[in-house]
Design a protein around this motif. Sequence first.
Motif, PDB file in Angstrom:
ATOM      1  N   TRP A   8     -24.108  23.434  12.023  1.00 28.71           N
ATOM      2  CA  TRP A   8     -23.166  24.310  12.752  1.00 28.71           C
ATOM      3  C   TRP A   8     -24.317  25.399  13.582  1.00 28.71           C
ATOM      4  CZ3 TRP A   8     -19.929  27.363   8.508  1.00 28.71           C
ATOM      5  CH2 TRP A   8     -18.472  26.351   8.539  1.00 28.71           C
ATOM      6  N   ASP A  17     -22.742  37.987  13.859  1.00 33.35           N
ATOM      7  CA  ASP A  17     -21.978  37.114  14.985  1.00 33.35           C
ATOM      8  C   ASP A  17     -22.539  37.786  16.707  1.00 33.35           C
ATOM      9  OD1 ASP A  17     -20.430  35.870  17.004  1.00 33.35           O
ATOM     10  OD2 ASP A  17     -18.701  36.083  15.865  1.00 33.35           O
ATOM     11  N   ARG A  40     -23.174  27.745  16.386  1.00 34.42           N
ATOM     12  CA  ARG A  40     -22.198  28.309  15.784  1.00 34.42           C
ATOM     13  C   ARG A  40     -22.642  29.664  14.817  1.00 34.42           C
ATOM     14  NH1 ARG A  40     -17.728  24.026  13.947  1.00 34.42           N
ATOM     15  NH2 ARG A  40     -17.636  22.987  15.804  1.00 34.42           N
TER      16      ARG A  40
END
Length: 71
Positions: A39, A51, A44
């Motif tokens: 990831w 995030d 990601r």
Amino acid sequence: METSTPKVGRRRRAPAAGHEESVRQAPDPPIYRALLTRWEEDGRTLPGQRDPEWSRIASSPIWPTGPLFGG
């Protein structure tokens, strides 16, 4: 109609001293570490990390501005 009778039910008892729960952090299984590595390589968001896309969206103005929006 309210009554003055106290409500009866179960009450949670506090644990005795010395019997507190503890959470032990076990190392991640190899398959989970491999998934996180994959990831991360793909760019990601990883569990436990901010995030960047959400941070950008959340910090944007509520209403758009500019020539298309009359501002």
